[in-house]
Design a protein around this motif. Structure first.
Motif, PDB file in Angstrom:
ATOM      1  N   PRO A   1       0.843  -1.211   0.000  1.00  0.00           N
ATOM      2  CA  PRO A   1       0.000   0.000   0.000  1.00  0.00           C
ATOM      3  C   PRO A   1       0.871   1.251   0.000  1.00  0.00           C
ATOM      4  O   PRO A   1       1.994   1.254   0.510  1.00  0.00           O
ATOM      5  CB  PRO A   1      -0.824  -0.128   1.290  1.00  0.00           C
ATOM      6  CG  PRO A   1      -0.035  -1.041   2.160  1.00  0.00           C
ATOM      7  CD  PRO A   1       0.692  -1.993   1.247  1.00  0.00           C
ATOM      8  N   GLU A   2       0.333   2.322  -0.572  1.00  0.00           N
ATOM      9  CA  GLU A   2       1.141   3.533  -0.751  1.00  0.00           C
ATOM     10  C   GLU A   2       1.433   4.264   0.556  1.00  0.00           C
ATOM     11  O   GLU A   2       2.335   5.093   0.607  1.00  0.00           O
ATOM     12  CB  GLU A   2       0.445   4.506  -1.713  1.00  0.00           C
ATOM     13  CG  GLU A   2      -0.892   5.023  -1.224  1.00  0.00           C
ATOM     14  CD  GLU A   2      -1.480   6.077  -2.139  1.00  0.00           C
ATOM     15  OE1 GLU A   2      -0.688   6.808  -2.771  1.00  0.00           O
ATOM     16  OE2 GLU A   2      -2.712   6.187  -2.233  1.00  0.00           O
ATOM     17  N   ASN A   3       0.686   3.942   1.621  1.00  0.00           N
ATOM     18  CA  ASN A   3       0.866   4.696   2.864  1.00  0.00           C
ATOM     19  C   ASN A   3       1.826   4.050   3.843  1.00  0.00           C
ATOM     20  O   ASN A   3       1.845   4.400   5.023  1.00  0.00           O
ATOM     21  CB  ASN A   3      -0.485   4.904   3.537  1.00  0.00           C
ATOM     22  CG  ASN A   3      -1.182   3.588   3.876  1.00  0.00           C
ATOM     23  OD1 ASN A   3      -0.732   2.532   3.437  1.00  0.00           O
ATOM     24  ND2 ASN A   3      -2.264   3.668   4.640  1.00  0.00           N
ATOM     25  N   VAL A   4       2.646   3.063   3.390  1.00  0.00           N
ATOM     26  CA  VAL A   4       3.623   2.466   4.307  1.00  0.00           C
ATOM     27  C   VAL A   4       4.693   3.503   4.617  1.00  0.00           C
ATOM     28  O   VAL A   4       5.080   4.303   3.746  1.00  0.00           O
ATOM     29  CB  VAL A   4       4.239   1.195   3.701  1.00  0.00           C
ATOM     30  CG1 VAL A   4       3.193   0.119   3.499  1.00  0.00           C
ATOM     31  CG2 VAL A   4       4.949   1.508   2.382  1.00  0.00           C
ATOM     32  N   PRO A   5       5.202   3.554   5.834  1.00  0.00           N
ATOM     33  CA  PRO A   5       6.235   4.536   6.172  1.00  0.00           C
ATOM     34  C   PRO A   5       7.574   4.169   5.554  1.00  0.00           C
ATOM     35  O   PRO A   5       7.808   3.029   5.150  1.00  0.00           O
ATOM     36  CB  PRO A   5       6.285   4.478   7.706  1.00  0.00           C
ATOM     37  CG  PRO A   5       5.807   3.108   8.042  1.00  0.00           C
ATOM     38  CD  PRO A   5       4.794   2.740   7.003  1.00  0.00           C
TER      39      PRO A   5
ATOM     40  N   SER B   1       4.247  -3.635  -6.958  1.00  0.00           N
ATOM     41  CA  SER B   1       2.996  -2.954  -7.290  1.00  0.00           C
ATOM     42  C   SER B   1       2.556  -2.124  -6.087  1.00  0.00           C
ATOM     43  O   SER B   1       2.475  -2.656  -4.965  1.00  0.00           O
ATOM     44  CB  SER B   1       1.903  -3.954  -7.673  1.00  0.00           C
ATOM     45  OG  SER B   1       2.292  -4.692  -8.818  1.00  0.00           O
ATOM     46  N   VAL B   2       2.243  -0.858  -6.317  1.00  0.00           N
ATOM     47  CA  VAL B   2       1.779   0.036  -5.263  1.00  0.00           C
ATOM     48  C   VAL B   2       0.263   0.115  -5.335  1.00  0.00           C
ATOM     49  O   VAL B   2      -0.314   0.389  -6.390  1.00  0.00           O
ATOM     50  CB  VAL B   2       2.403   1.440  -5.416  1.00  0.00           C
ATOM     51  CG1 VAL B   2       1.923   2.349  -4.290  1.00  0.00           C
ATOM     52  CG2 VAL B   2       3.925   1.358  -5.417  1.00  0.00           C
ATOM     53  N   GLU B   3      -0.401  -0.180  -4.202  1.00  0.00           N
ATOM     54  CA  GLU B   3      -1.855  -0.157  -4.142  1.00  0.00           C
ATOM     55  C   GLU B   3      -2.346   1.202  -3.657  1.00  0.00           C
ATOM     56  O   GLU B   3      -1.752   1.816  -2.764  1.00  0.00           O
ATOM     57  CB  GLU B   3      -2.359  -1.268  -3.205  1.00  0.00           C
ATOM     58  CG  GLU B   3      -2.015  -2.665  -3.711  1.00  0.00           C
ATOM     59  CD  GLU B   3      -2.529  -3.735  -2.756  1.00  0.00           C
ATOM     60  OE1 GLU B   3      -2.767  -3.402  -1.576  1.00  0.00           O
ATOM     61  OE2 GLU B   3      -2.688  -4.893  -3.190  1.00  0.00           O
ATOM     62  N   ASP B   4      -3.421   1.641  -4.286  1.00  0.00           N
ATOM     63  CA  ASP B   4      -3.970   2.951  -3.954  1.00  0.00           C
ATOM     64  C   ASP B   4      -4.661   2.931  -2.601  1.00  0.00           C
ATOM     65  O   ASP B   4      -5.311   1.960  -2.223  1.00  0.00           O
ATOM     66  CB  ASP B   4      -4.954   3.395  -5.041  1.00  0.00           C
ATOM     67  CG  ASP B   4      -5.500   4.785  -4.773  1.00  0.00           C
ATOM     68  OD1 ASP B   4      -4.709   5.663  -4.389  1.00  0.00           O
ATOM     69  OD2 ASP B   4      -6.718   4.984  -4.939  1.00  0.00           O
ATOM     70  N   VAL B   5      -4.512   4.028  -1.853  1.00  0.00           N
ATOM     71  CA  VAL B   5      -5.171   4.244  -0.574  1.00  0.00           C
ATOM     72  C   VAL B   5      -5.898   5.579  -0.682  1.00  0.00           C
ATOM     73  O   VAL B   5      -5.401   6.524  -1.299  1.00  0.00           O
ATOM     74  CB  VAL B   5      -4.155   4.251   0.591  1.00  0.00           C
ATOM     75  CG1 VAL B   5      -4.851   4.580   1.900  1.00  0.00           C
ATOM     76  CG2 VAL B   5      -3.459   2.902   0.694  1.00  0.00           C
ATOM     77  N   ASN B   6      -7.062   5.641  -0.092  1.00  0.00           N
ATOM     78  CA  ASN B   6      -7.842   6.885  -0.163  1.00  0.00           C
ATOM     79  C   ASN B   6      -7.190   7.940   0.743  1.00  0.00           C
ATOM     80  O   ASN B   6      -7.621   8.175   1.870  1.00  0.00           O
ATOM     81  CB  ASN B   6      -9.286   6.629   0.262  1.00  0.00           C
ATOM     82  CG  ASN B   6     -10.186   7.824  -0.034  1.00  0.00           C
ATOM     83  OD1 ASN B   6      -9.875   8.632  -0.912  1.00  0.00           O
ATOM     84  ND2 ASN B   6     -11.282   7.940   0.684  1.00  0.00           N
TER      85      ASN B   6
END
Length: 810
Positions: A252-256, A336-341
């Motif tokens: 996911p794109e929001n990983v630190p 692959s980067v997954e979209d997060v809202n």
């Protein structure tokens, strides 16, 4: 009666026509152009006015303009030609990377029609990028036991261009041991490999230097090189082998930053030091390499910084494992980067029509809005609505555009300002929303004229002012709003002393600042009367006026003018006479001056600046009378030079000077003898001094005799004239002894102290002014001053042959 079946057929035909019309309108509103990259600013893209069915001059009238979400405007409208042009340099690689087609979509808004037209512009590629290697120098280690035919991958060059302008071929410098083989992958990439043609012998040659050249297919062709140094190693016969040929991972794109993603692992069948493996990135985009970190010893791949799905959603790289013998193994990693809202919807107000008249009809467009969410899928789907209990509603336009319209009449007397809240919310989990406030003003009609704070104004300007200097700033207030409150100023067309007022002053129509167009002269004009008009820009316009009195202030700009003594002309010298028997306070002469200024600028004072005999003469501070300060002595020189200054009381003061020559003698023969003596001493040649002295004495004697003869003739003429006057009845008996003479309304008392005497000697003439023995007052009128003849009696001396007659005349 029509059967029901026929009704159904007609209904289906009408629906089909409506659908086809909608599709045709959507297709017609889409306009396509193409433009090459790297063009200069102002490059022609397409004829918008022609495609919209408008003339070029109608674009501004209909409010045609470009609206887009991007921060940087790539294109602009040329209002003169009606064409779409580039707004700056366009870099295709920056916009679309290496995509096969680079399309830019913009929207053209026709405001007065409330229509949007989509524009699709293809940016075509030009060969503006060289193929580029990630390194300039490469070191390749090959074991000496490597058999001919062994292949060693070489670094690939990256060309940001596409098509024929992209990378096309590789070339290797000539070598006896190596050749180049190029493999084409399934995705069309060209992979160069170094092929060993002959066995290596480290003892014979430990290193080989090669040059690899990458070229594209553009015109002109571009290329770049990398220097390859092949180091021959000792035996190490097993290369590292990865457990998987391809590694895949989703994140996911929001990983630190610093989050581990996966670990690659390669094994080497060799033992000891030859079995140790080191990992490094082999093939990765240079812009994306800082995003990830690879542990050289463990093979762990982690994030080096935060990921952003909107910036890049997929990463592909190759990992290389190398042992100490320089044997290599490679694997591919796909992330692959997954979209997060994580992005709120954006609401951009592309057009706002504020204020709006209170008599606007329902359905009037108030604003155009663009709603966009950078997320994808449901996270990027946005719904938009307004707050309740307001006379406005949102209507969907093309794509992500909405228009805000009124649905009932507005009433300014009830509400003059509306604060409209537009809410945009996405469909993500949890949903994110954005509120945008629109401030709408309800405009009034033009029902108030501009007014001045005062009924009249007065302004003062010093004379000799600079042209264009500001005099006064007038401000009129209009309680209306916007255009109805825009005040313009003007001055009525009038004349002063037969000259239009516009010749003297001008007023700035926007600011109300009054400027002087001319440099005023107080001596010519003292005041002006103006009428200033303030008009608003309403329809119809309203106006009011105010009177303005402009007064010119006097400045000290005129130098005192000396009326008497009159400055001598040609070769004559004015001389005043002071007898040696004169007592202290004896009036020698009087300096008379006037000043054209007024007030204290015309107050004059007289000063003695310089005298050949200090302390001998004094000048009256306010009268200008030149008097003796002490009694005359025999040692005092015959010729006394006085420098008298006349100064006014202005700031700064102005002054004029005059040089007076005073002859100190009791009688005319004394003056003549002294003058002869002075002339004799003036001879510059010492060698002929005696000759000049004799000639000077002879000349003085002749002059003296001539003077006596002329004087006798004048006495006889006066006696004869007096007899004639007595016979005529004495018409001048009642005339006073003195008069006033005036210049420009300034009167000055003139007293005659001297008489002009002409001394003739040989071919030259000398003019000396001597006083009359009785120092009587003489009447001088303004008319006589204007004549060329002197007011003083002119006496000419001729040679006197009869000394007895001369003595009698004395």
């Amino acid at each position: 009666m029509v059967p029901p079946k026929n009704h159904r057929v007609w209904r289906e035909l009408l629906l089909l026509c409506a659908l086809l019309g909608t599709l045709w309108e959507a297709r017609a509103s889409q306009i396509r152009y193409s433009v090459p990259e790297e063009t200069d600013k102002g490059f022609f893209v397409g004829n918008i006015s022609k495609d919209l069915g408008l003339e070029p001059w109608e674009l501004e009238k209909h409010g045609v303009r470009i609206i887009s979400r991007g921060r940087t405007q790539l294109f602009a409208l040329n209002s003169r030609s009606g064409s779409l042009v580039t707004a700056g340099r366009i870099d295709r690689e920056e916009l679309c990377a290496q995509s096969a087609r680079c399309l830019v979509n913009i929207n053209i808004l026709v405001e007065d029609r409330g229509k949007l037209f989509g524009i699709e512009i293809e940016i075509t590629d030009i060969n503006d990028n060289n193929p580029k290697f990630q390194v300039k120098n490469l070191e390749v280690k090959i074991n000496e036991i490597a058999a001919p035919g062994a292949r060693y991958p070489l670094p690939e060059a990256v060309d940001l261009d596409v098509g024929v302008n992209s990378l096309q071929s590789y070339q290797l410098s000539p070598s006896h041991h190596f050749s180049l083989d190029v493999q084409t992958g399934d995705d069309g990439t060209i992979n160069p490999e170094l092929v060993l043609e002959r066995a290596l012998d480290r003892e014979e040659e430990a290193a080989h230097n090669l040059v690899l050249t990458a070229s594209d297919g553009g015109d002109p062709r571009r290329s770049s090189t990398v220097h390859i140094r092949v180091i021959v190693l000792d035996t190490n016969d097993n290369a590292p082998i990865f457990a998987q040929s391809i590694y895949r991972v989703k994140v996911p794109e929001n990983v630190p930053a610093g989050t581990p993603l996966l670990t690659v692992s390669a094994s080497d069948l060799d033992e000891g030091a030859n079995g140790k493996v080191a990992y490094k990135f082999w093939k990765i985009n240079e812009k994306r390499s800082p995003v990830f970190h690879l542990n050289e010893y463990t093979g762990e791949i982690s994030t080096a910084k935060s990921l952003d799905y909107e910036e890049c959603s997929f990463y592909e790289m190759e990992i290389q494992a190398e042992d100490v013998g320089a044997l290599l193994g490679r694997t591919k990693v796909l992330i692959s980067v997954e979209d997060v809202n994580d992005n709120k919807p954006e609401v951009i107000i592309t057009s706002l029509f504020s204020p709006v008249l209170e008599n606007s009809l329902p359905g009037t467009v108030i604003a155009f809005l663009n709603v966009h969410d950078q997320d994808s899928g449901k996270n990027g789907q946005v719904v938009c609505y307004t707050s309740d209990n307001l006379p406005f509603k949102l209507e969907k336009s093309v794509e992500n555009y909405y228009r805000l319209v009124t649905w009932e009449y507005l009433d300014r007397e009830k509400v003059s300002i509306y604060n409209i809240t537009v809410v945009a919310s996405d469909m993500g989990t949890p949903p994110l929303s954005t509120e945008t406030n629109i401030l709408l003003l309800v405009a009034d009609i033009n029902d108030n004229p501009p007014t001045f704070p005062h009924a009249s104004y007065s302004a003062y300007v010093p004379e000799n002012n600079m042209r264009g200097a500001s005099i006064l700033s007038l401000t009129a207030h209009d309680p209306d709003g916007q255009k109805n409150a825009q005040v313009t100023y003007s001055v009525t067309e009038d004349t002063s002393q037969g000259v239009p007022l516009s010749f003297y002053v001008s007023i700035n129509s926007d600011t109300g600042v009054l400027y002087a167009l001319q440099s005023f002269d107080y001596e010519q004009i003292q005041d002006l009367k103006l009428l200033v008009i303030a008009s608003d820009s309403g329809d119809p316009p309203l106006s009011s006026n105010v009177s303005l009195s402009l007064y010119v202030l006097d400045q000290n700009d005129n130098v005192p003018e000396i009326l008497y003594p009159i400055i001598p002309t040609h070769d004559s010298t004015g001389v005043e006479l002071a007898p040696r028997s004169a007592e202290p306070g004896y009036l020698v002469t009087k300096v008379v001056a006037v000043d054209r200024d007024s007030g204290q600028n015309a107050w004059l004072s007289y000063h003695l600046l310089k005298a050949s005999e200090p302390g001998l003469f004094a000048v009256g501070l306010h009268t200008g009378e030149v008097r003796t300060a002490r009694g005359l002595l025999d040692r005092d020189a015959l010729k006394q030079i006085l420098l008298v200054a006349v100064q006014d009381h202005g700031q700064p003061p102005l002054s004029a000077t005059i040089t007076l020559t005073v002859a100190v003698a009791d009688s005319i023969p004394d003056v003549l003898s002294d003058l002869g003596h002075i002339r004799t001493l003036a001879v510059p040649d010492d060698s002929d001094l005696t000759l000049y002295l004799v000639v000077a004495v002879a000349v003085v004697s002749c002059v003296f005799l001539a003077f006596v003869i002329v004087l006798l003739a004048l006495r006889l003429r006066r006696w004869h004239s007096s007899r004639l006057l007595q016979a005529a009845g004495g018409g001048l008996a009642g005339m006073p002894a003195s008069h006033f003479v005036g210049i420009d309304r300034v009167q000055a008392f003139l007293q005659t102290y001297s008489q002009e005497v002409s001394l003739t000697s040989g071919s030259g003439k000398s003019h000396v002014i001597f006083p009359q023995p009785n120092y009587a007052d003489t009447l001088i009128s303004q008319e006589s001053c204007e004549k060329s003849d002197s007011l003083l009696t002119s006496i000419k001396f001729h040679e006197c042959k009869d000394e007895a007659a001369c003595a009698q005349n004395r």
